[in-house]
Every structure is written in structure tokens, then in C-alpha cells.
Enzyme design. Structure first.
Site, PDB file in Angstrom:
ATOM      1  N   SER A 171      -4.337  -3.575   7.187  1.00  0.00           N
ATOM      2  CA  SER A 171      -3.372  -3.479   6.474  1.00  0.00           C
ATOM      3  C   SER A 171      -2.514  -2.158   7.038  1.00  0.00           C
ATOM      4  CB  SER A 171      -3.908  -3.205   4.916  1.00  0.00           C
ATOM      5  OG  SER A 171      -2.428  -3.187   4.090  1.00  0.00           O
ATOM      6  N   GLU A 172      -1.333  -2.005   7.405  1.00  0.00           N
ATOM      7  CA  GLU A 172      -0.936  -0.764   8.025  1.00  0.00           C
ATOM      8  C   GLU A 172      -0.703   0.383   7.068  1.00  0.00           C
ATOM      9  OE1 GLU A 172       0.728  -3.693   7.802  1.00  0.00           O
ATOM     10  OE2 GLU A 172       2.900  -3.155   7.895  1.00  0.00           O
ATOM     11  N   ASN A 173      -1.033   0.226   5.912  1.00  0.00           N
ATOM     12  CA  ASN A 173      -0.861   1.341   4.929  1.00  0.00           C
ATOM     13  C   ASN A 173      -2.244   1.771   4.923  1.00  0.00           C
ATOM     14  OD1 ASN A 173      -1.404  -1.208   3.588  1.00  0.00           O
ATOM     15  ND2 ASN A 173      -1.332  -0.174   1.728  1.00  0.00           N
TER      16      ASN A 173
END
Lengths: 219, 224, 224, 219
Positions: free
Chosen positions: B48-50
Site C-alpha cells: 500500500s503506497e501510503n
């Protein structure tokens, strides 16, 4: 050194026209109480540097909705129709930066690099106005450091000197922004005495933090 | 086939491209559905790029952790063995060759593997978010998309007209009509969805493509 | 004054340059002694380039943690409120302007603030370690050194002959004979150690220097 | 995926002539057991990338003393007279890099940067052979990424998939090297089941680690 103060006293250090970095990703990990205090102070003409525009009245959206933002440097605004309306009306100047390039530019400022070479955006509109540097036959964009006057960040836990620990995906931009501003204000959910945080578990060392403000934990 | 079935077909087909141990980032929309169709015999790690690896299923109502969302802003969970990190490491994973596969939707994708999915001219927003990093950094980029827009306009074109997200970055296109690979010689049709004719796919595709020999053989001597 | 007294004099004088809250890195040798002379009314945070802030006193015998050493390889402790980190962050602290003061020894230092302390020609080693980063990155670089080598050769020279560690990086030189500031106009003598004559200092310094007006006044009309 | 194996089986993946990154600072945080196993296997002609040469027969000194190193890229060798003797004899080619530049070059490889701009070494011998890039009136050296075939690292604690936690100053180069090699082998003092390490406290996520070897804890 005890760095604990109130949100209102902390944000008084932000001046009209300041460049302000704000942590958070779609408002998760955003320093909500500092943003509310800043909006209340009506300090305007701000340039904000953040991941995304969050939501109207939530996260950095609080500053946008209050009309305090002159310029926004960010990677995404799709969740906040207000910034798009204000941009269309010419009230806010918006600059989009690929999210990973934004992270490295902030880090470069914090870590004292003159710039970093990144291939993201080659062959796209992002190239415009940037120098292309060839290294061993590959092309990269020269991306410059991005600094701020103030960083408003959020952590889960802190001691009174500002050693910070984060929780979950609320970490996001907060640790990097802590390194890249002249004044770093951390809103923290839990405040503990010095010595209670294991030095192996500190993510942002206190030397990066100037002021600590206790927030109410949401859950 | 209704819209839901078409979307599920695409997601299920993309899932077959994954291998045991792959680190995978799924974009919003059809790509997100891929997680529902991972073959039982493999383990895939979702990024998840966050800021984490190990995205788990959505939490039960009332058990949401407000600090655990995916990149689309929805509450999710983290699986045992997952890890949280800051955004520099998250994009370092993408850029540094540690992300095996990115699955994304598109507005347009073309015969050279160029991809457009972040903006249309005349709008200020919404910004590219992490899309440019994902298409540039991932070892393999799979486009998961319906073959045409709602109004029936082809999404697979000879040359993208919209502002690019990435130049020559796409490896594979999985649509509700078939599977096309981006090769140095242009698009190569590898599969047709059962029941779809080559004529239908050709009519709905605005780019030239060649047909993989074994598929051409299947389709009969008149084709390819 | 014996060697030990000279070294302590230097360390004590350097300690007076520190302010409350400063983040400080002390090199090996005389600089390390500075920690013993921090004025009681201030708190200074010591940085260890191998990965932590908050260096504490040496551990009692038998209480050494094998994983807690300083950059010289000696067992130390970490104070409450300290933090460990990796080497990128440690040097990011140095390079990024988060280190207020670096105190280092030298082989040579010159009138332009150039400094040589890492190698002599004809040897392969020993390498610069973190010295180049420290002199380039620290907001203020203080040289803490005996005024001459053991054989009496001046260490403060007009122009360094040895390979440089850093170019125009030194702010202040504290020796057993006095204190010299590096200014855009060259060296400025700010203090003489009590009992040292200007003639002695001049004889042992191989660089031109001017004398700070108030010190010149003290020394009498013949000087300066 | 269980990645636990033995030191001997792990180091068999290192080939003659490989470039090997080795964690540790003066042998603190060095993967002693992996180094001992590698020395025993007599895999030679190695290029090593490490912070310092440690001590004779300790840390990376184990490889140097065993005559397995052809080239060493490091910041400091002063604690190990053997490397200086071998360098003088022409047996080892030594390249010194300022320690902070070494950290960023390794990180750049791990994080997919084409290079970083650093001012350290300007006006010194370090400039030789490097490009100087001007950014907004300031000069910087263009420093290229530094990658390895194998990284041998050390952590305090790991689960069976390789989520790593470090202790004290033994962290040093280990987390960065974990990102910058094709094969990453981690020697760990304590091995725990998956799920026992709080995902907020993981420093090196398991996706970076290929093999895990349990070491005896020294204390």
C-alpha cells in the site's frame, strides 16, 4: 528540555506567507489540532507542501477551506473538490509532483543533498523545466530539495523532548517532513516522560523536533 | 456479460499472472478486485503506497483502526508479518525494483506501452498521486481495464492522446475481451476471452496488433 | 604545563563554545575530553556518527552492552531521551544542518579554514571515515588541537600541504596557546592562554594572523 | 514463507568474484557467523563494500585475513593493519569513500535513484573522476548508486519471513544494505514466529530479506 506547549501558542510561530509542510495521507496522520488552530488564527498567504489535499474541512483541507492557501505543492487533489474550484478560480496555484519524487525532494532537503536523480516522469509533462542528467547511459530528472519554514506533523507517541513514534499508516510523510523545516511542531496522541520510549524504537529523534503539542487520541 | 462479471473476469485473469512471493500493488477500481482471486496455492504480499506491506481484508464494522487505510482511503487491516514504514521507504520499494507487479486502470494505453491515467486537459486536478512512480518503478506493469469506455470508445489506441503517466512502461493489458502483451514490435494478442470473436476485439481496438501464433492457429487459417 | 593539562585546557575552552540544546559531535582524542567540561547550566546532546544521539558516560565494568559503542569503538551508554538510528540518518543529521558543532583534531589547519586530518601521502590508509562529512556538514567546525606537533612543527599553517579533509570549513581553532577565528580576511587571534606571550604564539604559528582589537589593546600599543 | 536456513547453506549462494556488502561498524552489527562461514568456504576474489575494515579476524577482517578480498570499498581501515599491509603489497585494491557518501550511494541503489548530489569532498582528492553539478549556484559531486550481488547483514530479532529489528548502534549500515543487493542474507540473534513483531516496529520489512540465519546471541 521540555518542548510541550499548546496548539495555539505553537501555531503563532507560523507567519503570513510561510511555507508549511503538513504530514498525513488523506488526513490519516494529519495534525488535525494544529491545523484547526492555524485556521482559527487566520494566518494566510501560505504555501503548503503535502501529500494530498485531503477532504474539505479535514486534514489540510481545513486550511484550503479557510482560504489561507496561496500555493499548494502536492501529489493529489482528487478527494477535495474545493481545491479544484479554487484553483479554477485562480485563488490557489497548484503544483503537482509525483508522490515518490515529493518524498525524495523533502528528504533531500532534510538530509543535506543538493538534489536527487529520478526517472519518474521522464517522457511526461513532469519533465518541463527540469534538467535531464545522463548517468551511465540512462536518463534521469534532476529533482531539487524542497524545504519549508515550518513542518506540522503528527505522531502517536512522544516524550517531553520530542522523540516520536508513529502508528500504522499515519506515519507516511511525517518523519521526512520532521527533517526538512526550520521549525518542527509535532502533535502527539500520547505524551510520556523522557526515558519511557526505547531508544531502539524512536523513529524521529527529538533533535528534529522544536515543539510538542498533545492532541486528544481519536479512539 | 454484465459489468460486474466483466470486471471479475479481468481481475481473475490478472490474478493468474501472480507468482508465489510477489510483492504487488493494486490500483483503485478493477485492480483492487484482484486480491479476491489469488490462487490458493500461492502467497502474495500486497503493498500500500501510503506506507505498508501486508494489506489484509477490510476490518469488521466497529473494529476499524483509524490509522490503517489503503491508498484509496478505505479502512483495511494488516496481516501478521506485515510492516509499516514512511513514504520514502514506500516509494523506495516501488522505485528501487522491490515491487514485482503494479496493476492499474487506464484512460488510454497504446501500442508502445505508453499509458495515460492521471489527468485530462483543461482540468487542474486531480494530480498523479503515486501513479507515475508505480508505472516507472514496478518490475512489471499490468493494465487491468474494460476494453472500451462507457460510451464504447476504445481505450487501447495506436498512440495516447491524453497526457502520459509513463512512457513505454506497460507490459501486459488484461481486458474483458482478451489479453495483449506489449512487445518491442507492438501489441501481441495472446488470448481471447472465451466467446469473444477476433472481429469483436478488432472492432473495439484502435491499435494494430499481431496475434500469437498458437492463438492464430486456433482461430483458423483466415486470421493472423 | 604538562601534556595532560594542555589537553584539558583545550577541552575546557572548547566546552565554553557550546550552548544549551546544541547537538555536538566530538572527534577522537582531545575533542572527546570536551564532554567532561560542559557547563552545569546547559544541556548538550552528543551525536555518535555510528548511529545515535545521547551518548552517556562509559558503562560500569561488566555492564557493557556489546552493541553500544562510540565511533572510536569504545563501550559507552545512551542517556534517557537518546535515540538509535541507521547510518543514513546519522550522516543526514550531519549533512542536513542538524549538527550544531563538530569538534575535531587536525594534522594541519590553514588561514583559509582548510583542514587536513585524514591521511598522509604514501600511505594507503586509514581512510577518512566520517571526517569529511563532519567538516562539510556541521554548522560550526571547531578544531581542538595542540598548537604544534610533538616535534614542535606548527600545525596552523598558511596553506595546508597535506591532502585536505575539507575546503574552507573551519570556524574556530582552539589550541593550548590560544583561540583563533577563521574569518573571510584570514585568521584572527581572539585569546591568548593566560601566561602565553604573543611572541611565543607567533613563533609557533606558520600562518599570518591579525589580532582582535580588544586583545591588541590589552597587549599594549606595540602589538597588532 | 519460511526463509530460515543455516549459515553454510546461505553463504553457498555467494560466488567467486561476487560483490558483497557487509553490515557493521567496527564489527558491531557485523554478521560474524555468516562471515566465518564464508571464510570457511574460501570463496575468493570478492569485492567487499563495508563501513570499515574492522579488526584482524573480526567482522569483515575475517574475510581480509583469509585472503578472500580482491577489492575493498569502505570509509576507514585504520583499525585493521592487515588490510593496509595487503594493500601495500598490491593484494587488495582499496577505495575510500566518505562514510556519509557511502551511506547515500548504497541507499540510492536500494531506492532506485540514478544518483545523489553531495557536497562532501569538494575541494579534496574525492573530487577526482567525478562530475560536478551546479544547482542554484552551489556545487555538488554527482555520486552514483552502489549495488551488490549479496548483502550479509545482522539484526537483533527477526520472524521467520525476515522482518528485522535492530539493537543499539548495531543497526548502522544493515538496513540500507538490505535494500541494495540482489540477495540479502540476515543473521539474527533471536528468531520469533510470524506475527510476534509489531508491524510499527519493523525496521527492515521482510520483502527485502531472502534468507535468515540464526546466530547465537553474544550476551
Amino acid at each position: 528540555m521540555d518542548k510541550v506547549t499548546t496548539a495555539i501558542d505553537a501555531v503563532k510561530r507560523v507567519k503570513q506567507g510561510s511555507t508549511v509542510m503538513i504530514g498525513g495521507f488523506l488526513s490519516v496522520g494529519a495534525p488535525q489540532q494544529l491545523l484547526a488552530a492555524l485556521a482559527k488564527q487566520m494566518i494566510n498567504e501560505l504555501t503548503i507542501i503535502c501529500c494530498a489535499a485531503d477532504y474539505p474541512q479535514d486534514g489540510v483541507g481545513r486550511l484550503i477551506s479557510a482560504g489561507l492557501v496561496k500555493r499548494a505543492i502536492l501529489s493529489h487533489s482528487g478527494t477535495n473538490p474545493e481545491i479544484e474550484e479554487r484553483a479554477a478560480a485562480g485563488e490557489i496555484e497548484v503544483e503537482f509532483i509525483p508522490q515518490g519524487t515529493l518524498t525524495e525532494r523533502i528528504r533531500a532537503a532534510g538530509m543535506g543533498l543538493g538534489g536527487v536523480l529520478i526517472s519518474t516522469g521522464l517522457g511526461t509533462a513532469i519533465e518541463e523545466g527540469k534538467r535531464t542528467i545522463e548517468v551511465d547511459g540512462n536518463s534521469f530528472l534532476l529533482e531539487k530539495p524542497l524545504k519549508a519554514d515550518v513542518a506540522l506533523i503528527k505522531a502517536a507517541r512522544s516524550d517531553h523532548t520530542g522523540n516520536l513514534v508513529y502508528h500504522g499508516a499515519a506515519r507516511n510523510f511525517n518523519p521526512l517532513m520532521a527533517t526538512a523545516a526550520d521549525l518542527v511542531i509535532a502533535e502527539v496522541e500520547e505524551l510520556v516522560p523522557v526515558g519511557e520510549i526505547d531508544p531502539d524504537q524512536v523513529v524521529t529523534p527529538a533533535i528534529f523536533v522544536d515543539l510538542v503539542v498533545q492532541a486528544k487520541r481519536r479512539r | 456479460m454484465d459489468k460486474r462479471a466483466r470486471r471479475e473476469y479481468i481481475a481473475r485473469r490478472v490474478a493468474q499472472e501472480l507468482s508465489n512471493g510477489d510483492v504487488v500493488n493494486l490500483g483503485i477500481g478493477i485492480p483492487t478486485l484482484v486480491a479476491n482471486f489469488i490462487p490458493a496455492e500461492i502467497t502474495v504480499i500486497f503493498h500500500s503506497e501510503n506506507g505498508f506491506v501486508g494489506i489484509g481484508p477490510p476490518p469488521r464494522e466497529g473494529e476499524e483502526d483509524p490509522d490503517i487505510i489503503n491508498a484509496g482511503g478505505q479502512f483495511v487491516t494488516i496481516l501478521p508479518g506485515g510492516a509499516f514504514f514512511d513514504s520514502t521507504l514506500s516509494f523506495g520499494i516501488i522505485r528501487g525494483g522491490h515491487l514485482d507487479i503494479a496493476v492499474l486502470g487506464v484512460l488510454e494505453v497504446d501500442a508502445q506501452g505508453n499509458l495515460a491515467n492521471w489527468t485530462v486537459p483543461g482540468r487542474s486536478g486531480p494530480g498523479m498521486g503515486g501513479a507515475m512512480d508505480l508505472v516507472t518503478g514496478a518490475k512489471r506493469v499490468i493494465v487491468a481495464t474494460e476494453h472500451t469506455t462507457k460510451s464504447g470508445r476504445p481505450k487501447i489506441v495506436e498512440r495516447c492522446a491524453l497526457p502520459l503517466t509513463g512512457e513505454r512502461v506497460v507490459d501486459l493489458i488484461v481486458s474483458d475481451l482478451g489479453v495483449l502483451e506489449v512487445t518491442p514490435n507492438g501489441l501481441l494478442l495472446k488470448e481471447l476471452r472465451p466467446g469473444v470473436t477476433i472481429d469483436e476485439l478488432q472492432a473495439k481496438t484502435a491499435a494494430r496488433f499481431s496475434i500469437q501464433p498458437c492463438l492464430a492457429a486456433e482461430l483458423g487459417p483466415a486470421i493472423g
